[in-house]
Motif scaffolding. Structure first.
Motif, PDB file in Angstrom:
ATOM      1  N   SER A 172      18.286 -22.373 -31.219  1.00  0.00           N
ATOM      2  CA  SER A 172      17.508 -23.100 -30.223  1.00  0.00           C
ATOM      3  C   SER A 172      18.376 -24.176 -29.597  1.00  0.00           C
ATOM      4  N   LEU A 173      17.880 -24.744 -28.488  1.00  0.00           N
ATOM      5  CA  LEU A 173      18.561 -25.830 -27.794  1.00  0.00           C
ATOM      6  C   LEU A 173      17.862 -27.140 -28.087  1.00  0.00           C
ATOM      7  N   LEU A 174      18.612 -28.227 -28.084  1.00  0.00           N
ATOM      8  CA  LEU A 174      18.008 -29.541 -28.224  1.00  0.00           C
ATOM      9  C   LEU A 174      18.872 -30.588 -27.534  1.00  0.00           C
ATOM     10  N   LEU A 175      18.309 -31.776 -27.413  1.00  0.00           N
ATOM     11  CA  LEU A 175      19.001 -32.916 -26.835  1.00  0.00           C
ATOM     12  C   LEU A 175      18.967 -34.053 -27.834  1.00  0.00           C
ATOM     13  N   GLU A 176      19.945 -34.965 -27.708  1.00  0.00           N
ATOM     14  CA  GLU A 176      19.975 -36.109 -28.622  1.00  0.00           C
ATOM     15  C   GLU A 176      18.779 -37.017 -28.377  1.00  0.00           C
ATOM     16  N   ARG A 177      18.443 -37.187 -27.125  1.00  0.00           N
ATOM     17  CA  ARG A 177      17.241 -37.967 -26.771  1.00  0.00           C
ATOM     18  C   ARG A 177      16.455 -37.158 -25.751  1.00  0.00           C
ATOM     19  N   GLY A 178      15.179 -37.046 -25.984  1.00  0.00           N
ATOM     20  CA  GLY A 178      14.376 -36.227 -25.105  1.00  0.00           C
ATOM     21  C   GLY A 178      14.460 -34.768 -25.493  1.00  0.00           C
ATOM     22  N   GLY A 179      13.952 -33.899 -24.650  1.00  0.00           N
ATOM     23  CA  GLY A 179      13.962 -32.478 -24.923  1.00  0.00           C
ATOM     24  C   GLY A 179      13.735 -31.696 -23.645  1.00  0.00           C
ATOM     25  N   PHE A 180      14.124 -30.423 -23.663  1.00  0.00           N
ATOM     26  CA  PHE A 180      13.911 -29.581 -22.499  1.00  0.00           C
ATOM     27  C   PHE A 180      12.432 -29.231 -22.373  1.00  0.00           C
ATOM     28  N   THR A 181      11.937 -29.276 -21.155  1.00  0.00           N
ATOM     29  CA  THR A 181      10.536 -28.936 -20.913  1.00  0.00           C
ATOM     30  C   THR A 181      10.380 -27.422 -20.819  1.00  0.00           C
ATOM     31  N   ALA A 182       9.124 -26.981 -20.863  1.00  0.00           N
ATOM     32  CA  ALA A 182       8.835 -25.555 -20.711  1.00  0.00           C
ATOM     33  C   ALA A 182       9.310 -25.053 -19.349  1.00  0.00           C
ATOM     34  N   LYS A 183       9.208 -25.909 -18.328  1.00  0.00           N
ATOM     35  CA  LYS A 183       9.639 -25.511 -16.982  1.00  0.00           C
ATOM     36  C   LYS A 183      11.137 -25.221 -16.959  1.00  0.00           C
ATOM     37  N   MET A 184      11.916 -26.040 -17.675  1.00  0.00           N
ATOM     38  CA  MET A 184      13.350 -25.819 -17.723  1.00  0.00           C
ATOM     39  C   MET A 184      13.660 -24.463 -18.357  1.00  0.00           C
ATOM     40  N   MET A 185      13.028 -24.166 -19.473  1.00  0.00           N
ATOM     41  CA  MET A 185      13.288 -22.914 -20.164  1.00  0.00           C
ATOM     42  C   MET A 185      12.796 -21.725 -19.344  1.00  0.00           C
ATOM     43  N   GLU A 186      11.708 -21.912 -18.620  1.00  0.00           N
ATOM     44  CA  GLU A 186      11.213 -20.849 -17.740  1.00  0.00           C
ATOM     45  C   GLU A 186      12.222 -20.561 -16.634  1.00  0.00           C
ATOM     46  N   SER A 187      12.842 -21.613 -16.110  1.00  0.00           N
ATOM     47  CA  SER A 187      13.839 -21.436 -15.054  1.00  0.00           C
ATOM     48  C   SER A 187      15.035 -20.637 -15.564  1.00  0.00           C
TER      49      SER A 187
END
Length: 336
Positions: free
Chosen positions: A314-329
């Motif tokens: 999976s992907l992650l960020l140090e602060r925050g996270g990817f939204t569903a819209k980002m993954m859909e794109s």
């Protein structure tokens, strides 16, 4: 620097070649489709970051997570090869672990139907069952016989036996060598106890320099890491040393067939900090592209190829996270 031009962007030549020749062919995505899609995504991100990144979400990592910078091949290999740990060397068991403590560990996680592992003089495999023999000639099987799953060597005198915890599905290998440093002192000849873990590995892009060549090398490291063929070669005093990722291990199961345990752990890929830019792409005004979007797209492509061998990614960020819209794109690229 020669940068191929898109409709609204320019691309780093090395990055352009790497994606077209090393990444896209494995994913079944056409070159023009990919570059047009990433160009749109970068433009959308610049106009409305909040739709791609959830700034309020904080990605917490477990205490036993192994973090390895993607640019450091040696650390990546060490993280991958730490799936199996000697009970006698594991930090969680403390220093100077004794035979008594190791047998207590076996009694707790793989108890015998009667008696204690501390009193076992010999382990043998009889048909589908593991039997423990005591000094007085008596014997006992496991309280849960199904926990014995495989062995290495002859049933009457195995080189090792493999047990599997019912609840976690993780394995433990008891290695026997009555002539070994530890086995010669152990009443059952146990030389080592290897414990399988399922600790997550975080492949971290935050430590990568943002110049093009360093970033491309980081992506190549990730490709090799996901394939399981990452290695390093060092030469000291004329002697060559090769360090590789461990292969899967194979034993013999209770029916005489191969019993394979994969050398794969859950993997999370931490993309670069949201505030960083990269020279890989420039928009029509010459502004650098957000590095986090480039990381997310490229690593998603690589993960798509690796999903058949390791689905715990999976992907992650140090602060925050990817939204569903980002993954859909990103997924829209695969469906185009």
């Amino acid at each position: 620097m020669n940068m191929p031009a898109l409709k609204y962007s320019q691309i780093h030549q090395g990055f352009y070649t790497f994606i077209n020749e090393d990444v896209l062919p494995t994913c079944g995505i056409e070159v023009n489709v990919f570059w047009q899609a990433i160009e749109r995504m970068i433009a959308d991100y610049s106009n409305q970051t909040s739709e791609f990144i959830n700034q309020e979400q904080n990605s917490q990592l477990a205490a036993n997570t192994k973090i390895a910078p993607v640019i450091d091949r040696q650390q990546l290999i060490q993280a991958a090869n730490s799936k199996w740990t000697s009970f006698f060397e594991a930090p969680c068991t403390g220093n100077g672990e004794t035979e008594t403590t190791s047998k207590a560990y076996l009694d707790k996680h793989f108890p015998l139907a009667t008696g204690s592992h501390a009193d076992v003089k010999n382990y043998v495999v009889y048909y589908h069952h593991l039997l423990a023999f005591f000094d007085d000639g008596s014997q006992s099987g496991l309280a849960n016989p199904s926990e014995f799953v495989a062995l290495c060597g002859h049933k009457c005198s195995p080189d090792s036996i493999v047990l599997q915890q019912t609840q976690t599905g993780l394995h433990l290998e008891m290695v026997f060598d009555r002539k070994g440093a530890r086995g010669a002192r152990d009443c059952a000849g146990i030389e080592d106890i290897l414990v399988e873990s399922n600790d997550c590995i975080v492949v971290d892009f935050n430590a990568v320099q943002i110049d093009g060549e360093s970033k491309i090398q980081a992506y190549r490291n990730l490709q090799s890491f996901l394939r399981g063929d990452l290695k390093t070669v060092t030469i000291v005093n004329g002697q060559q040393t090769i360090c590789r990722m461990n292969n899967d291990v194979t034993f013999t199961d209770v029916d005489g067939d191969d019993y394979c345990i994969e050398n794969k752990s859950p993997i999370r890929i931490r993309c670069a900090n949201q505030s960083l830019a990269t020279e890989f792409m420039r928009d029509s005004k010459g502004a650098l592209a957000p590095q986090v979007i480039i990381d997310a797209v490229v690593t998603s492509l690589m993960l798509r190829k690796a999903q058949g061998t390791n689905k715990q990614t999976s992907l992650l960020l140090e602060r925050g996270g990817f939204t569903a819209k980002m993954m859909e794109s990103i997924n829209e690229m695969f469906e185009a």
